[in-house]
Write an enzyme that holds these catalytic residues in place. Structure first.
Site, PDB file in Angstrom:
ATOM      1  N   VAL A  92       0.823  -1.210   0.000  1.00 17.24           N
ATOM      2  CA  VAL A  92       0.000   0.000   0.000  1.00 17.24           C
ATOM      3  C   VAL A  92       0.860   1.263   0.000  1.00 17.24           C
ATOM      4  O   VAL A  92       0.658   2.165  -0.811  1.00 17.24           O
ATOM      5  CB  VAL A  92      -0.966  -0.013   1.214  1.00 17.24           C
ATOM      6  CG1 VAL A  92      -1.639   1.335   1.395  1.00 17.24           C
ATOM      7  CG2 VAL A  92      -2.020  -1.093   1.020  1.00 17.24           C
ATOM      8  N   GLU A 134      -4.121  -5.888  -4.912  1.00 17.17           N
ATOM      9  CA  GLU A 134      -2.788  -6.283  -5.373  1.00 17.17           C
ATOM     10  C   GLU A 134      -2.935  -6.849  -6.782  1.00 17.17           C
ATOM     11  O   GLU A 134      -3.915  -7.503  -7.102  1.00 17.17           O
ATOM     12  CB  GLU A 134      -2.188  -7.330  -4.436  1.00 17.17           C
ATOM     13  CG  GLU A 134      -1.685  -6.706  -3.150  1.00 17.17           C
ATOM     14  CD  GLU A 134      -1.165  -7.722  -2.145  1.00 17.17           C
ATOM     15  OE1 GLU A 134      -0.797  -8.829  -2.548  1.00 17.17           O
ATOM     16  OE2 GLU A 134      -1.137  -7.377  -0.955  1.00 17.17           O
ATOM     17  N   CYS A 163      -5.379  -9.576   3.243  1.00 18.49           N
ATOM     18  CA  CYS A 163      -6.484  -8.719   3.689  1.00 18.49           C
ATOM     19  C   CYS A 163      -7.730  -9.480   4.135  1.00 18.49           C
ATOM     20  O   CYS A 163      -8.129  -9.371   5.288  1.00 18.49           O
ATOM     21  CB  CYS A 163      -6.829  -7.724   2.585  1.00 18.49           C
ATOM     22  SG  CYS A 163      -5.512  -6.527   2.341  1.00 18.49           S
TER      23      CYS A 163
HETATM   24  P1  NAD Z   1       3.247  -4.602   4.068  1.00 20.11           P
HETATM   25  O1  NAD Z   1       3.568  -5.573   5.141  1.00 20.11           O
HETATM   26  O2  NAD Z   1       3.448  -4.985   2.648  1.00 20.11           O
HETATM   27  O3  NAD Z   1       4.067  -3.254   4.289  1.00 20.11           O
HETATM   28  C1  NAD Z   1       4.254  -2.629   5.522  1.00 20.11           C
HETATM   29  C2  NAD Z   1       5.582  -1.872   5.511  1.00 20.11           C
HETATM   30  O4  NAD Z   1       5.708  -1.148   6.733  1.00 20.11           O
HETATM   31  C3  NAD Z   1       6.815  -2.774   5.420  1.00 20.11           C
HETATM   32  O5  NAD Z   1       7.636  -2.347   4.351  1.00 20.11           O
HETATM   33  C4  NAD Z   1       7.506  -2.601   6.771  1.00 20.11           C
HETATM   34  O6  NAD Z   1       8.915  -2.703   6.694  1.00 20.11           O
HETATM   35  C5  NAD Z   1       7.077  -1.196   7.134  1.00 20.11           C
HETATM   36  N1  NAD Z   1       7.163  -0.887   8.580  1.00 20.11           N
HETATM   37  C6  NAD Z   1       6.870  -1.665   9.635  1.00 20.11           C
HETATM   38  N2  NAD Z   1       7.080  -0.989  10.775  1.00 20.11           N
HETATM   39  C7  NAD Z   1       7.495   0.242  10.437  1.00 20.11           C
HETATM   40  C8  NAD Z   1       7.864   1.408  11.171  1.00 20.11           C
HETATM   41  N3  NAD Z   1       7.833   1.429  12.495  1.00 20.11           N
HETATM   42  N4  NAD Z   1       8.252   2.487  10.475  1.00 20.11           N
HETATM   43  C9  NAD Z   1       8.296   2.486   9.132  1.00 20.11           C
HETATM   44  N5  NAD Z   1       7.961   1.423   8.382  1.00 20.11           N
HETATM   45  C10 NAD Z   1       7.567   0.320   9.029  1.00 20.11           C
HETATM   46  O7  NAD Z   1       1.744  -4.173   4.317  1.00 20.11           O
HETATM   47  P2  NAD Z   1       0.650  -3.745   3.219  1.00 20.11           P
HETATM   48  O8  NAD Z   1       0.153  -4.954   2.500  1.00 20.11           O
HETATM   49  O9  NAD Z   1       1.141  -2.580   2.467  1.00 20.11           O
HETATM   50  O10 NAD Z   1      -0.539  -3.292   4.186  1.00 20.11           O
HETATM   51  C11 NAD Z   1      -0.476  -2.116   4.982  1.00 20.11           C
HETATM   52  C12 NAD Z   1      -1.872  -1.832   5.503  1.00 20.11           C
HETATM   53  O11 NAD Z   1      -2.758  -1.563   4.410  1.00 20.11           O
HETATM   54  C13 NAD Z   1      -2.506  -2.979   6.284  1.00 20.11           C
HETATM   55  O12 NAD Z   1      -3.300  -2.451   7.301  1.00 20.11           O
HETATM   56  C14 NAD Z   1      -3.386  -3.641   5.237  1.00 20.11           C
HETATM   57  O13 NAD Z   1      -4.476  -4.307   5.826  1.00 20.11           O
HETATM   58  C15 NAD Z   1      -3.860  -2.460   4.433  1.00 20.11           C
HETATM   59  N6  NAD Z   1      -4.258  -2.765   3.056  1.00 20.11           N
HETATM   60  C16 NAD Z   1      -3.525  -3.634   2.307  1.00 20.11           C
HETATM   61  C17 NAD Z   1      -3.900  -3.889   0.991  1.00 20.11           C
HETATM   62  C18 NAD Z   1      -3.120  -4.859   0.146  1.00 20.11           C
HETATM   63  O14 NAD Z   1      -3.635  -5.239  -0.902  1.00 20.11           O
HETATM   64  N7  NAD Z   1      -1.937  -5.280   0.538  1.00 20.11           N
HETATM   65  C19 NAD Z   1      -5.000  -3.219   0.428  1.00 20.11           C
HETATM   66  C20 NAD Z   1      -5.698  -2.318   1.200  1.00 20.11           C
HETATM   67  C21 NAD Z   1      -5.318  -2.095   2.519  1.00 20.11           C
END
Ligand code: NAD
Length: 438
Positions: free
Chosen positions: A12, A154, A262
């Site tokens: 995201v 995704e 998700c």
């Molecule tokens: P992800 O695990 O791919 O990415 C999270 C990122 O945050 C990682 O790169 C990690 O290193 C970083 N991170 C962790 N702790 C940190 C900190 N303290 N400071 C800075 N960076 C830090 O997660 P994602 O799939 O992008 O999902 C993120 C959110 O969005 C979740 O709540 C998810 O439910 C939501 N979401 C995801 C999708 C999807 O399709 N993946 C779609 C809509 C919503």
């Protein structure tokens, strides 16, 4: 032009940051993972997402996109700070808010001027309030907290972000509303709405949407399982149902369950949120139970086909990612099937166009990884299809038969027309349709 910071550069955050840079904003992405940041600074994107590499490279070169591990440096000039941090399930199924609240507390200590702090992660009702409280522990400056859930898929993330069907913004602040409205204007020029609401409703909108979609898939999986018992064809039922505009054609395809990062966690988190209020989300409890069984629905069928003994059988697996066009394997049904097959003593040779590296990290050398889909078939006793990648849809059946030791396909995604496979003389068992080639 707005100055934006995005904390967390996963599926995201990286898409959000890159797409905001692409519309002329100055964006700094911040991630705690130094290795990831290093790779990105060298122009490499750490995830597979169609179109993202081109946009990322262009904006990095143009200087509109900056990347750092330093939160203070990253947010100091930003007017809007997006939190795109993980919210994985905790032990009790609730969303783990430690990443978000940890960063919020840190932000409270370092902000020096007004900022809009935006929850982009999927978070339970009441999180905006918790983020506000976490920042307020130390902050002495004015700020607003906004809920702006993300609906991207995704595999289509860039497309979805650039042309969203709707943007949901939850805020009770007129100032933040204006800023968010201006920011999203370039993305809704075709007239799709920016829907403003209160924070709690925005937070719940995301969970309700994902839970509804998970329910829709699960409903069709149950219909499919019933079709098998009564001799109906789920494809026909799907087409018949889906042509009713109240139902719609999408999300009616049965298969071996939903997975990903998700749906499973969001349904679980909404059920847990209900429990916290002494509210029983009965329908979602059933959705979770049914999906759990559905992920391995083909396992007993395969076992039955091999007369109760899968030991030593060589199974080719096509598709490991939880869905096509992604390398994401979180909660992928393929992994549940593989686990079940390995426990039964089967040998696995697998291929996925993008997800093999991620699977290797998890499964190591317990399975064999192949160069392409045909290599998996060498001397295989059966083919199991777990992900509907486009390249699997039209195989060379003659080559397939030449390579396989035994001609049987178990298809968890209903890729082929049953008659086509029947003509090839291949045993073919899919979901909710007649078994052919017996
Ligand atoms: P992800 O695990 O791919 O990415 C999270 C990122 O945050 C990682 O790169 C990690 O290193 C970083 N991170 C962790 N702790 C940190 C900190 N303290 N400071 C800075 N960076 C830090 O997660 P994602 O799939 O992008 O999902 C993120 C959110 O969005 C979740 O709540 C998810 O439910 C939501 N979401 C995801 C999708 C999807 O399709 N993946 C779609 C809509 C919503």
């Amino acid at each position: 032009m707005k100055k934006i910071a995005v904390v967390g550069t996963g599926y995201v955050g990286l898409v959000t940051g890159t797409c905001f840079a692409e519309t002329g904003n100055q964006v700094t992405c911040i991630d705690i993972d130094a290795q990831k940041v290093e790779r990105m600074l060298n122009g490499e994107i750490p995830i597979y997402e169609p179109q993202l590499d081109t946009l990322f490279e262009r904006n990095l070169k143009a200087g509109r996109l900056k990347i750092t591990t330093d939160l203070k440096e990253g947010i100091q000039d930003a007017e809007i700070v997006f939190l795109a941090l993980p919210t994985p399930p905790g032990e009790d199924g609730s969303a783990d808010l430690s990443y978000i609240l940890g960063v919020a507390e840190h932000i409270g200590k370092i902000i020096e001027d007004y900022k809009v702090i935006v929850d982009k992660s999927t978070v339970p009702v009441g999180t905006a309030e918790k983020v506000r409280a976490a920042i307020l522990k130390s902050s002495k400056v004015d700020f607003d907290v906004v809920s702006n859930p993300e609906f991207l898929r995704e595999g289509f993330a860039v497309e979805d972000f650039m042309k969203p069907e709707r943007v949901v913004v939850g805020t009770s602040s007129e100032k933040a509303k204006k800023i968010m409205g201006e920011l999203y204007q370039p993305f809704v020029r075709q007239g799709n709405p920016i829907i403003f609401m209160d924070e709690k409703s925005a937070e719940l909108t995301k969970y309700a949407a994902n839970s509804f979609l998970a329910m829709k898939i699960t409903f069709m999986n149950e219909v499919a399982n019933f079709c098998e018992l009564v001799g109906a064809d789920v494809d026909m039922v799907r087409i018949g149902m889906g042509s009713d505009s109240r139902i719609g054609k999408r999300f009616l395809f049965p298969g071996i369950g939903y997975g990903g990062s998700c749906f499973p966690k969001d349904v679980q988190a909404l059920v847990k949120s209900g429990k916290d209020e002494n509210f029983n989300f009965q329908i979602l409890e059933s959705v979770m139970q049914i999906n759990e069984t559905q992920k391995t629905v083909l396992l007993p069928k395969m076992k039955n086909y091999f007369k109760g003994n899968l030991s030593g059988k060589k199974i080719a697996v096509w598709g490991l990612a939880f869905k096509p066009n992604t390398d994401d394997i979180r909660e992928a049904p393929a992994l549940y099937m593989i686990d079940g097959l390995l426990k039964e003593g089967a040998q696995i040779a697998a291929y996925d166009p993008e997800a093999m590296e991620n699977v290797k990290k998890q499964l190591g050398d317990t399975i064999t990884y192949c160069e392409n889909e045909y290599e998996t078939l060498q001397n295989a006793d059966a083919l199991l299809i777990c992900t509907e990648w486009g390249i699997f849809r039209n195989p060379d059946f003659n080559r397939l038969k030449e390579l396989m030791n035994n001609h049987a396909i178990f298809d968890g995604r209903n890729l082929f027309d049953t008659e086509t496979v029947a003509k090839q003389g291949i045993y073919y068992q899919s979901i909710g349709r007649e078994i052919v080639g017996k």
